[in-house]
Design a protein around this motif. Structure first.
Motif, PDB file in Angstrom:
ATOM      1  N   ASP A  44       0.039   9.547  12.767  1.00  0.00           N
ATOM      2  CA  ASP A  44       0.711   8.465  13.338  1.00  0.00           C
ATOM      3  C   ASP A  44       1.856   8.921  13.971  1.00  0.00           C
ATOM      4  O   ASP A  44       2.715  10.043  13.420  1.00  0.00           O
ATOM      5  CB  ASP A  44       1.459   7.591  12.169  1.00  0.00           C
ATOM      6  CG  ASP A  44       0.465   6.684  11.445  1.00  0.00           C
ATOM      7  OD1 ASP A  44      -0.702   6.339  12.070  1.00  0.00           O
ATOM      8  OD2 ASP A  44       0.733   5.980  10.645  1.00  0.00           O
ATOM      9  N   LEU A  45       1.876   8.685  15.251  1.00  0.00           N
ATOM     10  CA  LEU A  45       3.148   9.045  15.990  1.00  0.00           C
ATOM     11  C   LEU A  45       3.973   7.808  16.488  1.00  0.00           C
ATOM     12  O   LEU A  45       3.258   6.600  16.455  1.00  0.00           O
ATOM     13  CB  LEU A  45       2.829   9.900  17.218  1.00  0.00           C
ATOM     14  CG  LEU A  45       2.146  11.155  17.150  1.00  0.00           C
ATOM     15  CD1 LEU A  45       1.576  11.648  18.487  1.00  0.00           C
ATOM     16  CD2 LEU A  45       3.030  12.279  16.316  1.00  0.00           C
ATOM     17  N   ASP A  61       7.467  12.247  15.290  1.00  0.00           N
ATOM     18  CA  ASP A  61       7.785  13.057  16.316  1.00  0.00           C
ATOM     19  C   ASP A  61       8.348  14.406  15.851  1.00  0.00           C
ATOM     20  O   ASP A  61       8.698  14.263  14.600  1.00  0.00           O
ATOM     21  CB  ASP A  61       9.164  12.464  17.110  1.00  0.00           C
ATOM     22  CG  ASP A  61       9.611  13.208  18.375  1.00  0.00           C
ATOM     23  OD1 ASP A  61       9.732  14.442  18.492  1.00  0.00           O
ATOM     24  OD2 ASP A  61       9.444  12.389  19.289  1.00  0.00           O
ATOM     25  N   ASP A 102      -3.305   1.036  20.567  1.00  0.00           N
ATOM     26  CA  ASP A 102      -2.456   2.193  20.330  1.00  0.00           C
ATOM     27  C   ASP A 102      -3.170   3.269  19.546  1.00  0.00           C
ATOM     28  O   ASP A 102      -2.418   4.172  19.049  1.00  0.00           O
ATOM     29  CB  ASP A 102      -0.979   1.735  19.506  1.00  0.00           C
ATOM     30  CG  ASP A 102      -1.541   0.935  18.372  1.00  0.00           C
ATOM     31  OD1 ASP A 102      -2.599   0.896  17.794  1.00  0.00           O
ATOM     32  OD2 ASP A 102      -0.664   0.005  18.257  1.00  0.00           O
ATOM     33  N   TYR A 122       6.435   6.408  20.100  1.00  0.00           N
ATOM     34  CA  TYR A 122       7.351   6.510  21.092  1.00  0.00           C
ATOM     35  C   TYR A 122       8.349   5.367  21.215  1.00  0.00           C
ATOM     36  O   TYR A 122       8.175   4.313  20.619  1.00  0.00           O
ATOM     37  CB  TYR A 122       6.327   6.718  22.113  1.00  0.00           C
ATOM     38  CG  TYR A 122       5.774   5.506  22.669  1.00  0.00           C
ATOM     39  CD1 TYR A 122       6.035   4.785  23.655  1.00  0.00           C
ATOM     40  CD2 TYR A 122       4.430   4.951  22.063  1.00  0.00           C
ATOM     41  CE1 TYR A 122       5.515   3.650  24.122  1.00  0.00           C
ATOM     42  CE2 TYR A 122       3.814   3.897  22.403  1.00  0.00           C
ATOM     43  CZ  TYR A 122       4.158   3.004  23.588  1.00  0.00           C
ATOM     44  OH  TYR A 122       3.682   2.070  24.042  1.00  0.00           O
ATOM     45  N   THR A 174       0.536   9.933  27.379  1.00  0.00           N
ATOM     46  CA  THR A 174      -0.109  10.198  26.316  1.00  0.00           C
ATOM     47  C   THR A 174      -1.491   9.893  26.345  1.00  0.00           C
ATOM     48  O   THR A 174      -2.485  10.697  25.891  1.00  0.00           O
ATOM     49  CB  THR A 174       0.331   9.343  25.026  1.00  0.00           C
ATOM     50  OG1 THR A 174       1.991   9.485  24.899  1.00  0.00           O
ATOM     51  CG2 THR A 174      -0.103   9.550  23.566  1.00  0.00           C
ATOM     52  N   ILE A 207       3.122  15.673  21.372  1.00  0.00           N
ATOM     53  CA  ILE A 207       1.739  15.613  21.443  1.00  0.00           C
ATOM     54  C   ILE A 207       0.958  16.846  21.704  1.00  0.00           C
ATOM     55  O   ILE A 207      -0.423  17.087  21.302  1.00  0.00           O
ATOM     56  CB  ILE A 207       1.259  14.576  22.657  1.00  0.00           C
ATOM     57  CG1 ILE A 207       1.773  14.726  24.009  1.00  0.00           C
ATOM     58  CG2 ILE A 207       1.918  13.171  22.084  1.00  0.00           C
ATOM     59  CD1 ILE A 207       1.263  13.939  24.799  1.00  0.00           C
ATOM     60  N   VAL A 243      -0.673   5.921  17.917  1.00  0.00           N
ATOM     61  CA  VAL A 243       0.778   6.358  18.760  1.00  0.00           C
ATOM     62  C   VAL A 243       1.289   4.789  18.889  1.00  0.00           C
ATOM     63  O   VAL A 243       0.801   4.134  19.951  1.00  0.00           O
ATOM     64  CB  VAL A 243       0.382   6.921  20.005  1.00  0.00           C
ATOM     65  CG1 VAL A 243       1.698   7.375  20.845  1.00  0.00           C
ATOM     66  CG2 VAL A 243      -0.713   8.031  19.875  1.00  0.00           C
TER      67      VAL A 243
END
Length: 455
Positions: free
Chosen positions: A206-207, A170, A285, A209, A270, A223, A236
């Motif tokens: 890589d994210l 993030d 993902d 949530y 997303t 994003i 994600v």
């Protein structure tokens, strides 16, 4: 507009299905002797995939669920490399290391917390052991942008690495401070440029949530910024909150987590954002550009899932090397010791550092195939399963298929004689859809399931 409030009931503990059976089913009754027997009986024509665990980090990221060791001592890394060398020497005695290697992945920890010269030594050891890398092998490394230099890039490039995965999670300052990972956007920009200048054509970001203080608005801003970096792939992930396993996660105030309904809004936003900006959804993902081999694989129904995530390199036996690494073949899983003392002791005794594992039954193999197909391709070709395993699908799963009825009624999937097809909305609940096929999960009362929540 989808009413995500009604989907909150699906937020329940469930596996991510990087394996089936899942890791809690692994047993210490499985020893290095069992693994040696599997190695002895493996088909020399099957390719190899290598996973090397480099477990050290300078400090803790509070969200992280990986097996890591926090240290600032250089001698620990030097010692670890020496024990990796011992493990490779023992492996050579039991495994045909001249088989074709189609995939190699460095994970952690923070692989690039090792110095460039240390990485060069590890790469050299591996290539001296495994001498037959395919010309088109996927060779990848997880990278913390805070520990990455041009010197690291030069060593990886010389070692044949062609894919990098940068951890970002993030970009919101409050979220970064809370998760104990302050990483300015400019830092990520800089390492992306280093990688592109070196000719790396496959870069993943890589994210995560579901982290503390995230909102639909704040994550949309993340994003929007990340897409400007032009990654080839994105992962994600739904934050897996397992404080009973990871003490650092207990630092979070759970009242700062978004509710399940808002997490679904974040996920839907997303998906919409990336698909409207030239990416395709791949698996549970992941997102990839249309020209990326991940997306091409899902078009052909050839996407595979393992402990490294989604891959196009199916039909390979995975060899786990290093502390806590997991490997698997057609009918087994094997995991190395999780603590350094036990890992080193086994190697000092001249044996593989196998901590536990699992021998698959025929039923396991059938269910594994079904679950992994649905997780990877969002669909299942029923005649293909019947032919592969010589079963009548509806008869074999007669006690499981009724549990899919609620998903059919909610228009999350459809079933006919030919296939199970998950709808676009259903992909957001793919773990839930796979759970009815899990024979082991049924034996555990829901309030005693030690998994992260599916939403």
């Amino acid at each position: 507009m989808i009413d995500f409030k009604k989907f909150e009931k699906y937020s329940r503990p469930g596996p991510r299905y990087t394996s089936y059976p899942t890791a809690p089913e692994f047993s210490e009754e499985f020893t290095h002797k069992d693994l040696i027997e599997f190695y002895k009986n493996q088909d020399d024509n099957r390719n190899l995939s290598l996973y090397i665990h480099l477990p050290f980090c300078r400090s803790a990221c509070y969200f992280c669920g990986c097996n890591v060791i926090f240290t600032s001592k250089e001698d620990k890394k030097v010692r670890y490399i020496q024990y990796l060398k011992k493990e490779l020497e023992i492996l050579k005695k039991h495994l045909n290391t001249s088989r074709v290697v189609t995939q190699m992945h460095f994970g952690g920890g923070t692989p690039t917390f090792f110095s460039p010269e240390q990485l060069r030594e590890v790469i050299s050891m591996l290539k001296q052991t495994f001498t037959n890398f395919s010309d088109n092998a996927e060779i990848s490394c997880e990278v913390d942008p805070r520990f990455f230099t041009k010197e690291h890039m030069d060593i990886l490039k010389d070692g044949g690495f062609n894919r990098l995965s940068f951890g970002v999670q993030d970009i919101d300052p409050q979220v970064q401070k809370t998760i104990h990972r302050v990483q300015p956007y400019e830092t990520t920009q800089e390492v992306m440029k280093i990688a592109r200048d070196a000719g790396i054509k496959s870069i993943n970001i890589d994210l995560i949530y579901g982290l503390p203080h995230q909102t639909a608005k704040s994550f949309h801003n993340t994003i929007e910024q990340v897409i400007k970096l032009n990654p080839d792939r994105l992962a994600v992930f739904n934050y897996a909150h397992v404080p009973w396993l990871m003490k650092t996660m207990r630092k979070f105030d759970e009242s700062t987590f978004a509710p399940a309904s808002e997490k679904l809004v974040i996920l839907k936003d997303t998906i919409d954002f990336f698909t409207n900006n030239g990416y395709k959804m791949v698996g549970m993902d992941h997102f990839a550009k249309p020209e990326d081999e991940l997306f091409k694989a899902i078009q052909k129904g050839e996407l595979h899932r393992n402990f490294q995530g989604y891959t196009t390199k199916g039909g390979a036996d995975l060899i786990g090397i290093g502390l806590t690494s997991i490997g698997n073949g057609v009918d087994y899983y094997a995991q190395n010791y999780k603590d350094l003392k036990s890992y080193e002791q086994a190697l000092d005794e001249g044996i593989l550092p196998t901590f536990k594992g699992y021998k698959l039954s025929k039923d396991d193999e059938i269910r594994q195939f079904v679950i992994m197909e649905i997780m990877s391709n969002f669909s299942l070709n029923i005649p293909r399963v019947e032919k592969k395993f010589n079963i009548d699908f509806k008869e074999y799963f007669k006690n499981d298929l009724p549990q899919l009825k609620e998903f059919i009624q909610a228009e999350l999937l459809s079933i006919n004689d030919e296939k199970i097809q998950v709808s676009p909305t259903g992909t957001m609940l793919i773990r839930n859809i796979c759970m009815p096929f899990d024979a082991y999960l049924k034996k555990i009362p829901e309030n005693k399931r030690r998994f992260s929540k599916t939403i």
